[in-house]
Write a protein that holds these residues in place. Structure first.
Motif, PDB file in Angstrom:
ATOM      1  N   GLU A   1      -3.612   0.354  -3.257  1.00  0.00           N
ATOM      2  CA  GLU A   1      -2.937  -0.938  -3.298  1.00  0.00           C
ATOM      3  C   GLU A   1      -2.203  -1.055  -4.627  1.00  0.00           C
ATOM      4  O   GLU A   1      -2.791  -0.828  -5.698  1.00  0.00           O
ATOM      5  CB  GLU A   1      -3.940  -2.082  -3.168  1.00  0.00           C
TER       6      GLU A   1
ATOM      7  N   CYS B   1      -1.903   1.849  -8.903  1.00  0.00           N
ATOM      8  CA  CYS B   1      -2.645   1.577  -7.681  1.00  0.00           C
ATOM      9  C   CYS B   1      -4.145   1.637  -7.885  1.00  0.00           C
ATOM     10  O   CYS B   1      -4.647   2.426  -8.691  1.00  0.00           O
ATOM     11  CB  CYS B   1      -2.289   2.608  -6.606  1.00  0.00           C
TER      12      CYS B   1
ATOM     13  N   LEU C   1       0.841  -1.198   0.000  1.00  0.00           N
ATOM     14  CA  LEU C   1       0.000   0.000   0.000  1.00  0.00           C
ATOM     15  C   LEU C   1       0.872   1.243   0.000  1.00  0.00           C
ATOM     16  O   LEU C   1       1.920   1.275   0.640  1.00  0.00           O
ATOM     17  CB  LEU C   1      -0.905   0.037   1.234  1.00  0.00           C
TER      18      LEU C   1
END
Length: 159
Positions: free
Chosen positions: A135, A118, A46
């Motif tokens: 993520e 992400c 993350l």
């Protein structure tokens, strides 16, 4: 609080300088220069990025739920500086820099050292920036090198 001391202390935080890619609902590419970025977890991978409230890029991330991060190389001050203003794509170029897309449809710049993409998993709305936690769902390396830092550019953030 001493305003000068606060500014000096906050400017002591070290930062990189990146090009963060976004896209609109039609898939049109956009990108901005960002410097507030950090990894927040290894598993799952993350990262958190801060994006100024009310900007086109912030609104695009809010709607699309995705973004890309392009890691620039030391010496690429001119490239990142080009992304301090609003841009419109010209084919597969933004500010004259060629990009392509992969998983998220957000721009990945060929001149960057590396990139990651992400999917937004959390958003924090505080102050004049939103913090998006993403993520990492895709990553790649174009070449080896040392990353660009804010200090090397002579720019300041904080205070």
């Amino acid at each position: 609080m001493d305003a000068k001391a606060k500014k000096t202390a906050l400017r002591g935080i070290t930062y990189g300088l990146y090009i963060v890619g976004t896209k609109d609902e039609n898939g049109t590419a956009n990108a901005f220069a960002g410097n507030w970025l950090t990894q927040t977890s290894f598993n799952p991978p993350l990262v958190a990025v801060a994006v100024k409230v009310g900007t086109r890029s912030q609104e695009q991330i809010a709607k699309s739920g995705v973004f890309s991060v392009n890691i620039l190389e030391t010496g690429q001050k001119d490239m990142v500086t080009a992304f301090f203003k609003s841009l419109e794509p010209e084919g597969n170029k933004l500010a004259g820099y060629e990009f392509y897309t992969e998983e998220t449809g957000c721009p990945i710049f060929k001149d960057a050292l590396s990139f990651f993409e992400c999917k937004v998993v959390e958003k924090v709305e505080k102050g004049d920036h939103y913090i998006y936690v993403g993520e990492v769902i895709n990553a790649g390396v174009h070449r080896e090198g040392d990353p660009l830092t804010l200090k090397e550019t002579g720019f300041y953030y904080g205070g």
